[in-house]
Structure formats: structure tokens, C-alpha cells
Design a protein around this motif. Structure first.
Motif, PDB file in Angstrom:
ATOM      1  N   CYS A  73       0.883  -1.282  -0.205  1.00 21.56           N
ATOM      2  CA  CYS A  73      -0.057   0.044  -0.052  1.00 21.56           C
ATOM      3  C   CYS A  73       0.963   1.163   0.069  1.00 21.56           C
ATOM      4  O   CYS A  73       0.348   2.459  -0.353  1.00 21.56           O
ATOM      5  N   HIS A  74       2.263   1.043   0.340  1.00 17.19           N
ATOM      6  CA  HIS A  74       2.848   2.340   0.687  1.00 17.19           C
ATOM      7  C   HIS A  74       3.949   2.318  -0.233  1.00 17.19           C
ATOM      8  O   HIS A  74       4.751   1.189  -0.536  1.00 17.19           O
ATOM      9  N   SER A  75       4.728   3.429  -0.795  1.00 15.06           N
ATOM     10  CA  SER A  75       6.051   3.467  -1.362  1.00 15.06           C
ATOM     11  C   SER A  75       6.910   4.210  -0.188  1.00 15.06           C
ATOM     12  O   SER A  75       6.345   4.780   0.762  1.00 15.06           O
ATOM     13  N   GLY A  77       2.571   0.373  -3.382  1.00 16.13           N
ATOM     14  CA  GLY A  77       1.321   0.718  -3.926  1.00 16.13           C
ATOM     15  C   GLY A  77       1.185   2.337  -3.537  1.00 16.13           C
ATOM     16  O   GLY A  77       1.572   2.873  -3.055  1.00 16.13           O
ATOM     17  N   ALA A  78      -0.085   2.653  -4.049  1.00 14.12           N
ATOM     18  CA  ALA A  78      -0.344   4.215  -3.842  1.00 14.12           C
ATOM     19  C   ALA A  78      -1.770   4.386  -3.128  1.00 14.12           C
ATOM     20  O   ALA A  78      -2.137   5.595  -2.794  1.00 14.12           O
ATOM     21  N   THR A  79      -1.971   3.347  -2.399  1.00 14.92           N
ATOM     22  CA  THR A  79      -3.200   3.283  -1.722  1.00 14.92           C
ATOM     23  C   THR A  79      -2.917   4.388  -0.515  1.00 14.92           C
ATOM     24  O   THR A  79      -3.580   4.968   0.213  1.00 14.92           O
TER      25      THR A  79
END
Length: 94
Positions: A24-26, A35-37
Motif C-alpha cells: 500500500c505504501h512507497s 502501492g499508492a493506496t
């Protein structure tokens, strides 16, 4: 496991990869594309306390965001894993 640019000196993957945070995270500060969530975590070490009212380690034990609360609740981190995540986030922020 495929090697990444962010593997540590012993060749292991980052704890952030191992625990699925990158889903979910960079973390641009560590060259981790994810992810870009969720938000980029490069400055989480510095920003979580002002945003959530507790240091990163405490947030990871008992998140104050609904999304992270359900994520961590379903897959709690050990104290050792929390220490590793905090260390990685500290490196990312430098």
C-alpha cells in the motif's frame, strides 16, 4: 526472493517488504516502489507523531487510523519487527 536495490548488507529484504507494507505504501527515501493506496512513508518517522499524537513505534502497536488499525489488527507486529520498521523509517527520513 528477487534482489532489490534496498536489500540490506546481509542481502535480506527490507522489513517493509517482508511485512507487506509496500503493498500500500512507497518509501521513496529507500527506493521502495509500492502501492499508492497509502501515503509515501519516507517522512513517517518524522511526521507520525504530529499527525497521530504518538511516536511511530506506539502507532504501530495501536494505530489511530481506522485503515491501519484493521491492517495491524489482522497482522500484528512483534516488538522486534516494530523496532526494525522504525529503524527503516528513520533511515528513509535522513
Amino acid at each position: 526472493a528477487k534482489p532489490t536495490e534496498t536489500a540490506n548488507a546481509s542481502g535480506e529484504e527490507s522489513i517493509l517488504q517482508a511485512k507487506g507494507c509496500i503493498g500500500c505504501h512507497s518509501v521513496e527515501g529507500l527506493n521502495l516502489q509500492g502501492g499508492a493506496t497509502g501515503p509515501d512513508l519516507s517522512q513517517a518517522y518524522n511526521n507520525v507523531e504530529s499527525k497521530h499524537g504518538k511516536p511511530v513505534a506506539e502507532f504501530l502497536k495501536a494505530p489511530t487510523s481506522a485503515v491501519m488499525s484493521s491492517v495491524i489488527g489482522g497482522n500484528p507486529l512483534t516488538d522486534e519487527e516494530i523496532a526494525q520498521v522504525v529503524e527503516e523509517l528513520k533511515k528513509a527520513s535522513e
